[in-house]
Enzyme design. Structure first.
Site, PDB file in Angstrom:
ATOM      1  N   LYS A 170       1.210  -1.421   0.000  1.00 41.22           N
ATOM      2  CA  LYS A 170       0.074  -0.583  -0.122  1.00 41.22           C
ATOM      3  C   LYS A 170       1.155   1.056   0.724  1.00 41.22           C
ATOM      4  O   LYS A 170       1.850   1.073   1.329  1.00 41.22           O
ATOM      5  CB  LYS A 170       0.021  -0.137   1.287  1.00 41.22           C
ATOM      6  CG  LYS A 170      -2.239   0.695   1.679  1.00 41.22           C
ATOM      7  CD  LYS A 170      -3.672   0.724   2.666  1.00 41.22           C
ATOM      8  CE  LYS A 170      -4.675   0.825   2.803  1.00 41.22           C
ATOM      9  NZ  LYS A 170      -5.039   0.375   3.746  1.00 41.22           N
TER      10      LYS A 170
HETATM   11  C1  E4P Z   1      -8.526   1.444   4.221  1.00 39.88           C
HETATM   12  O1  E4P Z   1      -7.747   0.876   3.140  1.00 39.88           O
HETATM   13  C2  E4P Z   1      -8.279   2.471   4.953  1.00 39.88           C
HETATM   14  O2  E4P Z   1      -7.848   1.694   6.131  1.00 39.88           O
HETATM   15  C3  E4P Z   1      -8.907   2.897   6.012  1.00 39.88           C
HETATM   16  O3  E4P Z   1     -10.643   2.415   5.047  1.00 39.88           O
HETATM   17  C4  E4P Z   1      -9.316   4.210   6.319  1.00 39.88           C
HETATM   18  O4  E4P Z   1     -10.918   3.817   7.127  1.00 39.88           O
HETATM   19  P1  E4P Z   1     -10.692   5.576   8.251  1.00 39.88           P
HETATM   20  O5  E4P Z   1     -10.768   6.287   7.492  1.00 39.88           O
HETATM   21  O6  E4P Z   1     -11.590   4.658   8.930  1.00 39.88           O
HETATM   22  O7  E4P Z   1      -9.528   5.394   9.328  1.00 39.88           O
END
Ligand code: E4P
Length: 217
Positions: free
Chosen positions: A83
């Site tokens: 990522k």
């Molecule tokens: C996705 O890959 C992220 O880890 C996640 O969905 C972030 O979500 P949040 O905005 O609730 O922190």
């Protein structure tokens, strides 16, 4: 639509995977920081449990560092997806990592132009953060709709991974729009299972059965 769990918590993964509805996992530094133990060991265990794509995020902010970290993360397990945040450096790193044949999830995407650029460098997934956009009075699902349309227009292979999901309606909308993946916290999975009429229905069936067929008859 594939469903991923957005978590770094092994217990949550262990409770949902046997149900057969989980296709993969997304983690991020905030999620992994909440867990005890070495993040690499946790990621390894997650991969073993899920046997599907597991996103692990780099911490570096320069392309060279991201590529180094990404290559290292990829050695943890064959299921690891690297990522990288959507920045100029992230885009550069994505191009290099996909060139190595590695899978990349471009994260922290908040506009259709960012999604277009991520697709051009061969991202495997692009992650629009719908909840964080809703938080600032901008339609997160409106962004997903635009990305799906753009990718369909040009047959980009990049998959739209709806992230920052806050409620089951985000999941419904993502599925109706044709998003490829929706990653949800475990609490959203729980909410998707529940319906009061299902519980009432089961209770009524059992009561009717007992009334009409007293024990042993
Ligand atoms: C996705 O890959 C992220 O880890 C996640 O969905 C972030 O979500 P949040 O905005 O609730 O922190």
């Amino acid at each position: 639509m594939k469903l991923f769990i957005d978590t770094g918590n092994l217990k949550e993964i262990e409770s949902l995977v046997p149900l057969g509805v989980v296709d993969g996992i997304t983690t991020n530094p905030s999620l992994l920081a909440r867990e005890r133990g070495d993040p690499r060991d946790i990621l390894k265990l997650i991969c073993r449990l899920v046997q599907g794509p597991v996103s692990a995020e780099v911490l570096a902010s320069d392309a060279e560092g991201m590529v180094r970290e990404g290559r290292d993360l990829a050695t943890i397990d064959e299921h690891i997806v690297i990522k990288v945040p959507f920045t100029r450096e992230g885009v550069k790193a994505c191009k290099a990592l996909t060139g190595d044949g590695l899978r990349v999830n471009v994260t922290l995407v908040f506009s259709p132009t960012q999604a277009l650029l991520a697709a051009k460098v061969g991202a495997t997934y692009v992650s629009p953060f719908v909840g964080r956009l809703d938080d600032i009075s901008t339609s997160g699902m409106g962004l997903v709709e635009q990305i799906v349309e753009i990718y369909d227009n040009y047959d980009f292979a990049t998959e739209v991974l709806v992230a920052s999901v806050r409620h089951p309606l985000h999941v419904v909308e993502a599925a109706r729009m044709g998003a490829d993946v929706c990653t949800c916290p475990a609490a959203i999975f729980d909410a998707m299972f529940k319906h009061p009429l299902t519980d009432i229905g089961i209770e009524r069936f059992l009561k009717d059965w007992e009334k009409a067929r007293p024990a042993g008859v």
